[in-house]
Write a protein that holds these residues in place. Structure first.
Motif, mmCIF file in Angstrom:
data_model
loop_
_atom_site.group_PDB
_atom_site.id
_atom_site.type_symbol
_atom_site.label_atom_id
_atom_site.label_comp_id
_atom_site.label_asym_id
_atom_site.label_seq_id
_atom_site.Cartn_x
_atom_site.Cartn_y
_atom_site.Cartn_z
ATOM 1 N N ASP A 100 2.633 2.832 0.850
ATOM 2 C CA ASP A 100 3.064 4.230 0.936
ATOM 3 C C ASP A 100 2.590 5.054 -0.252
ATOM 4 O OD1 ASP A 100 4.344 3.785 3.331
ATOM 5 O OD2 ASP A 100 6.340 3.559 2.447
ATOM 6 N N ASP A 101 2.659 4.476 -1.457
ATOM 7 C CA ASP A 101 2.263 5.249 -2.639
ATOM 8 C C ASP A 101 0.781 5.615 -2.602
ATOM 9 O OD1 ASP A 101 1.684 2.532 -3.007
ATOM 10 O OD2 ASP A 101 1.796 2.673 -5.188
ATOM 11 N N LEU A 102 -0.042 4.733 -2.034
ATOM 12 C CA LEU A 102 -1.472 5.009 -1.914
ATOM 13 C C LEU A 102 -1.718 6.148 -0.921
ATOM 14 C CD1 LEU A 102 -4.237 4.002 -2.914
ATOM 15 C CD2 LEU A 102 -4.252 2.419 -0.998
ATOM 16 N N ILE A 103 -1.039 6.095 0.204
ATOM 17 C CA ILE A 103 -1.161 7.157 1.205
ATOM 18 C C ILE A 103 -0.651 8.479 0.646
ATOM 19 C CG2 ILE A 103 -0.264 7.992 3.423
ATOM 20 C CD1 ILE A 103 -2.431 5.938 3.791
ATOM 21 N N ASN A 104 0.489 8.454 -0.010
ATOM 22 C CA ASN A 104 1.058 9.687 -0.569
ATOM 23 C C ASN A 104 0.142 10.316 -1.614
ATOM 24 O OD1 ASN A 104 3.323 9.496 1.050
ATOM 25 N ND2 ASN A 104 4.482 8.334 -0.467
ATOM 26 N N GLU A 105 -0.448 9.496 -2.476
ATOM 27 C CA GLU A 105 -1.359 10.024 -3.487
ATOM 28 C C GLU A 105 -2.619 10.592 -2.836
ATOM 29 O OE1 GLU A 105 -3.475 8.796 -7.716
ATOM 30 O OE2 GLU A 105 -2.412 7.259 -6.582
ATOM 31 N N ALA A 106 -3.147 9.885 -1.840
ATOM 32 C CA ALA A 106 -4.335 10.368 -1.134
ATOM 33 C C ALA A 106 -4.037 11.674 -0.412
ATOM 34 C CB ALA A 106 -4.826 9.311 -0.150
#
Length: 68
Positions: free
Chosen positions: A9-15
């Motif tokens: 989730d953190d990767l998607i949110n940052e992207a």
């Protein structure tokens, strides 16, 4: 094409924040396009290093041609 992927989730949110995309699909499209472009640029760089460009005219000759 539909794809199921497990992405943190953190990767998607940052992207999503960096791409300013509204959806995960749009975010992934932006990320893939960016990745593909960067890889093509790397390939071009490798090609240029292995086969350097050769110029037909010197800088002065080009200046003279442009002034005509």
């Amino acid at each position: 094409m539909k794809v199921t992927a497990i992405i943190p989730d953190d990767l998607i949110n940052e992207a999503m924040a960096l791409s300013q995309a509204d959806t995960i699909t749009e975010t992934l499209k932006v990320a893939l396009i960016s990745y593909i472009r960067s890889q093509k640029i790397k390939q071009i760089g490798v090609t240029i290093v292995s086969e350097p460009l050769e110029f037909k005219y010197s800088a002065q000759e080009l200046r003279d041609l442009n002034r005509r």
